[in-house]
Design a protein around this motif. Structure first.
Motif, PDB file in Angstrom:
ATOM      1  N   ILE A  52      45.489  56.740  34.429  1.00 25.60           N
ATOM      2  CA  ILE A  52      45.804  55.606  35.299  1.00 25.60           C
ATOM      3  C   ILE A  52      45.121  55.737  36.655  1.00 25.60           C
ATOM      4  O   ILE A  52      44.571  54.769  37.185  1.00 25.60           O
ATOM      5  N   ASN A  55      41.217  55.642  35.744  1.00 22.58           N
ATOM      6  CA  ASN A  55      40.746  54.617  34.822  1.00 22.58           C
ATOM      7  C   ASN A  55      39.662  55.158  33.903  1.00 22.58           C
ATOM      8  O   ASN A  55      38.647  54.515  33.646  1.00 22.58           O
ATOM      9  N   VAL A 108      48.373  48.437  37.709  1.00 24.61           N
ATOM     10  CA  VAL A 108      47.914  49.446  38.663  1.00 24.61           C
ATOM     11  C   VAL A 108      47.765  48.799  40.033  1.00 24.61           C
ATOM     12  O   VAL A 108      46.902  47.960  40.247  1.00 24.61           O
ATOM     13  N   LEU A 112      51.960  51.889  42.869  1.00 22.69           N
ATOM     14  CA  LEU A 112      51.941  52.783  41.720  1.00 22.69           C
ATOM     15  C   LEU A 112      51.064  54.002  42.011  1.00 22.69           C
ATOM     16  O   LEU A 112      51.437  55.140  41.701  1.00 22.69           O
ATOM     17  N   ILE A 113      49.908  53.770  42.585  1.00 20.79           N
ATOM     18  CA  ILE A 113      49.007  54.883  42.912  1.00 20.79           C
ATOM     19  C   ILE A 113      49.679  55.853  43.871  1.00 20.79           C
ATOM     20  O   ILE A 113      49.585  57.079  43.724  1.00 20.79           O
TER      21      ILE A 113
END
Length: 231
Positions: A52, A55, A108, A112-113
């Motif tokens: 995630i 990518n 994403v 979330l990151i």
């Protein structure tokens, strides 16, 4: 097996309330069968996190695994280089990691990151005490410990124990008891700590988990990653 999975999920939700940063420490010897479930779970969570955040293409991941080249992206902490253990036969998740990621349908975004960057994954192997300094340096608000545990339950059963009752659990093969490890970590700070144990079936020399334990471990990987995404 795992007829208490809903309760396990609820207990983890309660534990992660007000979680600012999470560290998951997998403990175990990955050449002794089911004792390797802790490192295995960390390996799988690391692949999902890496996918995630970066990518990356799943085919590239599999190629890197085969070439013994997969590295983590937590470059600030060099100890994270040990997260992916290429020597085991326990990757990837049942029926393939790609189908599971497609099921997640993850949006994403910056939030979330940020959550993933505040989730730290450590393969503590059979000497988790070697990582106490790193844990204190990271200084997470919440810590989850995962290990094979002799609990007189059916092989593959998952049990959650809070840190106050950890002395009642028989840990598999490690030199330092988890009760002592927790006590040492808390000399300077009262961490929020949860222990997740899985009953092993085979502890002999082997690079692979038994079927029941692998099934439970895969279910726990998915559950924990969903909790991470929702923190």
């Amino acid at each position: 097996m795992l007829n208490n999975f809903d309760k396990i999920s609820s207990d983890i939700d309660l534990f992660l309330e007000n979680c600012d940063s999470l560290l998951i420490l997998g403990i175990g010897n990955d050449i002794r069968g089911d004792d390797g479930l802790g490192p295995y779970i960390i390996n799988q969570l690391s692949i999902l996190k890496d996918y995630i955040l970066n990518n990356v293409n799943l085919n590239d991941i599999n190629q890197k695994i085969n070439k013994n080249e997969l590295e983590t992206q937590d470059n600030e902490f060099e100890f994270f280089d040990n997260v992916i253990d290429i020597n085991t036969g326990n990757t990837p998740l049942v029926e393939g990691l790609d189908s599971y990621i497609n099921e997640l349908n993850v949006d994403v975004n910056e939030s979330l990151i940020e959550r993933l960057n505040k989730t730290f994954l450590i393969n503590g192997g059979s000497v988790p005490e070697n990582f106490t300094g790193l844990i204190k340096k990271i200084d997470p608000s919440h810590i989850i410990l995962i290990d094979a545990s002799l609990m007189k339950m059916q092989a593959g059963e998952i049990n959650i124990v809070n840190k106050d009752n950890i002395a009642d659990i028989s840990i598999s093969t490690h030199s330092m008891s988890l009760a002592y490890l927790i006590k040492y970590l808390q000399l300077e700070k009262e961490y929020n700590i949860l222990f997740i144990g899985i009953e092993p079936e085979i502890m002999d020399l082997s690079f692979e988990l038994s079927d029941n334990v692998k099934e439970s471990s895969d279910m726990l990987v998915k559950l924990l990653f969903e909790k991470i995404l929702a923190i």
